[in-house]
Design a protein around this motif. Structure first.
Motif, PDB file in Angstrom:
ATOM      1  N   ARG A  24       0.802  -1.236   0.000  1.00 49.93           N
ATOM      2  CA  ARG A  24       0.000   0.000   0.000  1.00 49.93           C
ATOM      3  C   ARG A  24       0.831   1.281   0.000  1.00 49.93           C
ATOM      4  N   ALA A  51     -14.054   5.042  -0.396  1.00 51.40           N
ATOM      5  CA  ALA A  51     -13.940   4.781   1.033  1.00 51.40           C
ATOM      6  C   ALA A  51     -12.624   4.108   1.394  1.00 51.40           C
ATOM      7  N   GLU A  52     -12.121   3.231   0.517  1.00 52.91           N
ATOM      8  CA  GLU A  52     -10.879   2.518   0.811  1.00 52.91           C
ATOM      9  C   GLU A  52      -9.703   3.487   0.896  1.00 52.91           C
ATOM     10  N   THR A  53      -9.711   4.509   0.066  1.00 54.33           N
ATOM     11  CA  THR A  53      -8.664   5.533   0.129  1.00 54.33           C
ATOM     12  C   THR A  53      -8.695   6.249   1.462  1.00 54.33           C
ATOM     13  N   ARG A  55      -9.847   5.012   4.305  1.00 58.18           N
ATOM     14  CA  ARG A  55      -9.432   4.078   5.354  1.00 58.18           C
ATOM     15  C   ARG A  55      -7.917   3.862   5.382  1.00 58.18           C
ATOM     16  N   ILE A  56      -7.302   3.782   4.208  1.00 61.58           N
ATOM     17  CA  ILE A  56      -5.880   3.435   4.145  1.00 61.58           C
ATOM     18  C   ILE A  56      -4.976   4.669   4.209  1.00 61.58           C
ATOM     19  N   SER A  77     -19.476   5.394  -0.255  1.00 57.56           N
ATOM     20  CA  SER A  77     -19.295   4.199   0.571  1.00 57.56           C
ATOM     21  C   SER A  77     -20.623   3.519   0.828  1.00 57.56           C
ATOM     22  N   SER A  79     -20.565   0.498   2.633  1.00 60.37           N
ATOM     23  CA  SER A  79     -20.377  -0.180   3.925  1.00 60.37           C
ATOM     24  C   SER A  79     -20.324   0.782   5.098  1.00 60.37           C
ATOM     25  N   ARG A  81     -17.775   1.761   6.614  1.00 65.16           N
ATOM     26  CA  ARG A  81     -16.751   1.315   7.564  1.00 65.16           C
ATOM     27  C   ARG A  81     -15.669   2.396   7.652  1.00 65.16           C
ATOM     28  N   THR A 154     -10.359   1.187  -7.480  1.00 66.12           N
ATOM     29  CA  THR A 154     -11.717   0.678  -7.700  1.00 66.12           C
ATOM     30  C   THR A 154     -12.668   1.807  -8.059  1.00 66.12           C
ATOM     31  N   THR A 155     -12.517   2.938  -7.381  1.00 65.85           N
ATOM     32  CA  THR A 155     -13.367   4.092  -7.678  1.00 65.85           C
ATOM     33  C   THR A 155     -13.121   4.597  -9.098  1.00 65.85           C
ATOM     34  N   ILE A 181      -2.089  -1.951  -6.322  1.00 66.79           N
ATOM     35  CA  ILE A 181      -3.379  -1.391  -6.726  1.00 66.79           C
ATOM     36  C   ILE A 181      -3.260  -0.779  -8.111  1.00 66.79           C
TER      37      ILE A 181
END
Length: 220
Positions: A24, A51-53, A55-56, A77, A79, A81, A154-155, A181
């Motif tokens: 990552r 959302a993953e961006t 979170r990480i 997002s 989820s 989360r 993914t986005t 990624i």
């Protein structure tokens, strides 16, 4: 008739098309590239990440290397989360989170939703979580005329898959990750269905080691 913002996908990637390595790591931009990114941020009404961006990377998505008004920050997002103490939720400017209408009545999501609202985050519930639908809502309800999409993979893939973009601006960093990624992290197109782009500009970065490329979508 235009019913969505002008959409610019912008990122820095390795020579082999990775936004981040398998562990990552994603610090690819030189100082000149960072300034270029922030100048673009100053020229748009909103900046969007997945959302993953959040979170990480825990991004701030504000102006640091350019002057101007900070754009609205947008997250998609389903989820929800999140760590509600992430920087994007605890510092200005406004942040909007788009999520499924089903989450509005979800007892499981109620606590995180309330925590985000208390931080001043606007939650927008939509029946249709497609990129095109969300872009139309931003255009109509928030007067967002131009938006910058910064990732993640993914986005970006979802924007390209739905043909919901106008420009792609890419800086090529002199790294090779071999895994990680991808710029467009998705199921992929067949060769004949892959979108074609028009090259607008190629520029050697001021650092002398990176190349900045601008493509425009070819209208169907």
């Amino acid at each position: 008739m235009v019913d969505r913002p002008y959409i610019i996908i912008s990122c820095t990637m390795s020579i082999d098309g990775r936004l981040a390595s398998k562990d990552r790591y994603s610090q690819l931009s030189c100082p000149s590239d960072k300034r270029r990114q922030h100048i673009l941020r100053s020229e748009v009404d909103a900046v969007l990440v997945g959302a993953e961006t959040v979170r990480i990377d825990n991004p701030k998505l504000t102006l640091k290397y350019a002057h101007g008004k900070n754009p609205i920050r947008v997250i998609i997002s389903n989820s929800l989360r999140f760590n509600v103490n992430n920087t994007i939720f605890t510092t200005p400017p406004p942040t909007i989170v788009y999520t499924s209408k089903l989450n509005e009545e979800s007892s499981e999501k109620k606590q995180i939703i309330q925590a985000l609202i208390q931080k001043g985050v606007e939650i927008r519930y939509v029946n249709d979580m497609s990129i095109c639908s969300i872009m139309r809502d931003l255009y109509i309800t928030k007067n967002v005329k131009k938006i910058m999409v910064e990732g993640g993979g993914t986005t970006i893939w979802n924007f390209i898959k739905e043909n919901c973009f106008d420009e792609i601006r890419i800086t090529i960093s002199p790294r090779i990750f071999g895994n990680g990624i991808s710029f467009a992290q998705g199921e992929g197109f067949t060769g004949s269905s892959a979108p074609r782009l028009q090259l607008v500009n190629v520029k050697l970065c001021e650092c002398g080691q990176e190349v900045h490329i601008i493509y425009r979508k070819i209208s169907n």
